[in-house]
Design a protein around this motif. Structure first.
Motif, PDB file in Angstrom:
ATOM      1  N   ASN A 113      -4.999 -18.511 -47.948  1.00 44.54           N
ATOM      2  CA  ASN A 113      -3.942 -19.435 -48.374  1.00 44.54           C
ATOM      3  C   ASN A 113      -4.470 -20.546 -49.272  1.00 44.54           C
ATOM      4  N   VAL A 114      -5.743 -20.859 -49.148  1.00 42.06           N
ATOM      5  CA  VAL A 114      -6.371 -21.820 -50.047  1.00 42.06           C
ATOM      6  C   VAL A 114      -6.866 -21.057 -51.270  1.00 42.06           C
ATOM      7  N   ASN A 115      -6.429 -21.473 -52.445  1.00 45.00           N
ATOM      8  CA  ASN A 115      -6.755 -20.735 -53.664  1.00 45.00           C
ATOM      9  C   ASN A 115      -7.344 -21.679 -54.721  1.00 45.00           C
ATOM     10  N   PRO A 116      -8.666 -21.602 -54.940  1.00 43.72           N
ATOM     11  CA  PRO A 116      -9.616 -20.723 -54.245  1.00 43.72           C
ATOM     12  C   PRO A 116     -10.133 -21.382 -52.965  1.00 43.72           C
ATOM     13  N   PRO A 117     -10.608 -20.578 -52.014  1.00 41.65           N
ATOM     14  CA  PRO A 117     -11.224 -21.153 -50.814  1.00 41.65           C
ATOM     15  C   PRO A 117     -12.431 -22.021 -51.170  1.00 41.65           C
ATOM     16  N   LYS A 118     -12.681 -23.011 -50.334  1.00 37.48           N
ATOM     17  CA  LYS A 118     -13.750 -23.962 -50.629  1.00 37.48           C
ATOM     18  C   LYS A 118     -14.858 -23.981 -49.583  1.00 37.48           C
ATOM     19  N   THR A 119     -14.530 -23.624 -48.339  1.00 43.02           N
ATOM     20  CA  THR A 119     -15.526 -23.720 -47.267  1.00 43.02           C
ATOM     21  C   THR A 119     -15.689 -22.391 -46.550  1.00 43.02           C
ATOM     22  N   ILE A 120     -16.896 -22.163 -46.053  1.00 46.27           N
ATOM     23  CA  ILE A 120     -17.198 -20.916 -45.350  1.00 46.27           C
ATOM     24  C   ILE A 120     -18.222 -21.201 -44.257  1.00 46.27           C
ATOM     25  N   ILE A 121     -18.060 -20.555 -43.110  1.00 48.48           N
ATOM     26  CA  ILE A 121     -19.045 -20.650 -42.036  1.00 48.48           C
ATOM     27  C   ILE A 121     -19.411 -19.252 -41.563  1.00 48.48           C
ATOM     28  N   GLU A 122     -20.697 -19.052 -41.313  1.00 52.68           N
ATOM     29  CA  GLU A 122     -21.164 -17.813 -40.705  1.00 52.68           C
ATOM     30  C   GLU A 122     -21.578 -18.100 -39.274  1.00 52.68           C
ATOM     31  N   ILE A 123     -20.978 -17.394 -38.343  1.00 53.40           N
ATOM     32  CA  ILE A 123     -21.316 -17.535 -36.930  1.00 53.40           C
ATOM     33  C   ILE A 123     -22.434 -16.548 -36.608  1.00 53.40           C
ATOM     34  N   GLY A 124     -23.521 -17.084 -36.102  1.00 50.82           N
ATOM     35  CA  GLY A 124     -24.740 -16.281 -35.998  1.00 50.82           C
ATOM     36  C   GLY A 124     -25.371 -16.176 -37.371  1.00 50.82           C
ATOM     37  N   GLY A 125     -25.497 -17.318 -38.048  1.00 51.98           N
ATOM     38  CA  GLY A 125     -25.817 -17.339 -39.477  1.00 51.98           C
ATOM     39  C   GLY A 125     -27.267 -17.163 -39.865  1.00 51.98           C
ATOM     40  N   TYR A 126     -28.177 -17.159 -38.937  1.00 51.75           N
ATOM     41  CA  TYR A 126     -29.593 -16.990 -39.254  1.00 51.75           C
ATOM     42  C   TYR A 126     -29.878 -15.562 -39.727  1.00 51.75           C
ATOM     43  N   PRO A 127     -30.615 -15.325 -40.802  1.00 51.42           N
ATOM     44  CA  PRO A 127     -31.386 -16.266 -41.611  1.00 51.42           C
ATOM     45  C   PRO A 127     -30.671 -16.762 -42.867  1.00 51.42           C
ATOM     46  N   GLY A 128     -29.379 -16.479 -43.030  1.00 49.69           N
ATOM     47  CA  GLY A 128     -28.593 -17.104 -44.083  1.00 49.69           C
ATOM     48  C   GLY A 128     -28.464 -16.357 -45.395  1.00 49.69           C
ATOM     49  N   ARG A 129     -28.916 -15.117 -45.453  1.00 45.76           N
ATOM     50  CA  ARG A 129     -28.900 -14.395 -46.733  1.00 45.76           C
ATOM     51  C   ARG A 129     -27.490 -14.128 -47.227  1.00 45.76           C
ATOM     52  N   TYR A 130     -26.630 -13.621 -46.344  1.00 45.64           N
ATOM     53  CA  TYR A 130     -25.252 -13.341 -46.732  1.00 45.64           C
ATOM     54  C   TYR A 130     -24.532 -14.638 -47.092  1.00 45.64           C
ATOM     55  N   LEU A 131     -24.757 -15.669 -46.322  1.00 47.03           N
ATOM     56  CA  LEU A 131     -24.095 -16.947 -46.528  1.00 47.03           C
ATOM     57  C   LEU A 131     -24.490 -17.558 -47.871  1.00 47.03           C
ATOM     58  N   ALA A 132     -25.762 -17.522 -48.202  1.00 48.56           N
ATOM     59  CA  ALA A 132     -26.227 -18.070 -49.478  1.00 48.56           C
ATOM     60  C   ALA A 132     -25.649 -17.294 -50.658  1.00 48.56           C
ATOM     61  N   TYR A 133     -25.623 -15.980 -50.539  1.00 45.90           N
ATOM     62  CA  TYR A 133     -25.048 -15.147 -51.594  1.00 45.90           C
ATOM     63  C   TYR A 133     -23.583 -15.493 -51.837  1.00 45.90           C
ATOM     64  N   LYS A 189     -14.186 -16.624 -29.662  1.00 48.65           N
ATOM     65  CA  LYS A 189     -14.795 -17.896 -30.026  1.00 48.65           C
ATOM     66  C   LYS A 189     -14.783 -18.134 -31.541  1.00 48.65           C
ATOM     67  N   HIS A 190     -14.542 -17.083 -32.328  1.00 50.61           N
ATOM     68  CA  HIS A 190     -14.438 -17.244 -33.784  1.00 50.61           C
ATOM     69  C   HIS A 190     -13.173 -18.008 -34.180  1.00 50.61           C
ATOM     70  N   ILE A 191     -12.114 -17.842 -33.413  1.00 48.48           N
ATOM     71  CA  ILE A 191     -10.779 -18.303 -33.824  1.00 48.48           C
ATOM     72  C   ILE A 191     -10.685 -19.806 -34.065  1.00 48.48           C
ATOM     73  N   THR A 239      -9.124 -16.770 -43.665  1.00 40.44           N
ATOM     74  CA  THR A 239      -9.500 -15.367 -43.485  1.00 40.44           C
ATOM     75  C   THR A 239     -10.789 -15.256 -42.676  1.00 40.44           C
ATOM     76  N   LEU A 240     -10.912 -14.103 -42.020  1.00 41.10           N
ATOM     77  CA  LEU A 240     -12.009 -13.861 -41.084  1.00 41.10           C
ATOM     78  C   LEU A 240     -12.528 -12.443 -41.266  1.00 41.10           C
ATOM     79  N   LEU A 241     -13.834 -12.300 -41.265  1.00 40.80           N
ATOM     80  CA  LEU A 241     -14.465 -10.975 -41.313  1.00 40.80           C
ATOM     81  C   LEU A 241     -15.459 -10.857 -40.172  1.00 40.80           C
ATOM     82  N   VAL A 242     -15.409  -9.727 -39.495  1.00 43.21           N
ATOM     83  CA  VAL A 242     -16.408  -9.403 -38.471  1.00 43.21           C
ATOM     84  C   VAL A 242     -16.977  -8.023 -38.798  1.00 43.21           C
ATOM     85  N   MET A 243     -18.301  -7.950 -38.895  1.00 41.57           N
ATOM     86  CA  MET A 243     -18.959  -6.683 -39.200  1.00 41.57           C
ATOM     87  C   MET A 243     -20.003  -6.397 -38.127  1.00 41.57           C
ATOM     88  N   VAL A 244     -19.989  -5.169 -37.623  1.00 37.58           N
ATOM     89  CA  VAL A 244     -20.974  -4.751 -36.623  1.00 37.58           C
ATOM     90  C   VAL A 244     -21.625  -3.448 -37.082  1.00 37.58           C
TER      91      VAL A 244
END
Length: 248
Positions: free
Chosen positions: A43-63, A133-135, A143-148
């Protein structure tokens, strides 16, 4: 709460992880179609903030922060903050936050446009609670993405033979589509995408013995030829990951 891994497990696991920009881009860009979904359905266009839960070591987040000009936050109980700072520096991301906390006790001080976790929930016995706990971190309209990883079916038996320690660090019950359908219904989320993705991941997480090395080499030889077909026709039997994308 029952974790299948420890802080030291992850610090050792990622001790020599890739930090070269082009290599990280090659790995993470494989999932660009899902990142685009997170952006365009927000709904935010464009989105401005992002959080990764279990974010270590941060590669996806930095990209993602670099590619989409997002302000990133990493939430992880890991004590090694330097690894995340290193990868943010590689992508020239200067405005970021690292929250060193346990998701079971941490209360979010704010919500984010995009929330994601990758390879996180399957390291818990109570994975449904971890999913829920993500909610609180997701804004309304966010928006939310979960990948396993998909370690069931053929990969399960491959793991028993050549990669048992890594296999036992994962809860295979979390790797079923119905887990993510139920999660969406339970939290009144719109399910945008739920599918298996990728080829068969034959790489090992330890030094194999002689017999394991033979099994690995044969498996690698087979799937180097077969993986293009599997990538074009993903399945629960062979594909590497299960991806779920939602809108709140």
């Amino acid at each position: 709460m029952s974790r299948l891994t420890t802080q030291s497990y992850w610090e050792n696991y990622y001790d020599n992880s890739v930090t070269e920009k082009n290599q990280i881009q090659k790995i993470v860009s494989e999932y660009d179609k899902y990142w685009e979904q997170l952006m365009k359905n927000n709904n935010v266009n464009p989105p401005k903030t992002i959080i990764e839960i279990g974010g270590y070591p941060g590669r996806y987040l930095a990209y993602l922060a670099d590619k989409y000009n997002l302000v990133p936050t990493s939430l992880d109980f890991n004590s090694d903050k330097a690894k995340i700072e290193e990868v943010m520096h590689v992508f020239d991301v200067k405005d970021f936050e690292v929250i060193q906390a346990d998701i079971f006790t941490h209360l979010p001080e704010k919500q984010y446009d995009i929330v994601f976790s990758n390879g996180f929930i399957e390291h818990f016995e109570n994975f449904n609670e971890v999913l829920d706990k993500h909610i609180p971190f997701v804004k309304e309209g966010g928006t939310l993405l979960v990948m396993v990883p998909n370690k069931r079916w053929f990969r399960k038996w491959y793991g028993y033979l050549v990669d048992y320690k890594n296999l036992k660090a994962h809860n295979l019950k979390s790797m079923k589509k119905n887990v993510f359908v139920d999660f969406g219904k339970r939290n009144n989320l719109e399910l945008l995408q739920l599918e298996y993705f990728g080829g068969f991941p034959y790489s090992l997480h330890h030094t194999p013995n002689f017999i394991q090395k033979i099994i690995y080499k044969i498996t690698r030889l087979i799937f180097l030829k077969v993986n293009p077909y599997i990538k074009a026709h993903p399945s629960k039997y062979f594909s590497s990951v299960l991806v779920a994308v939602y809108k709140k």
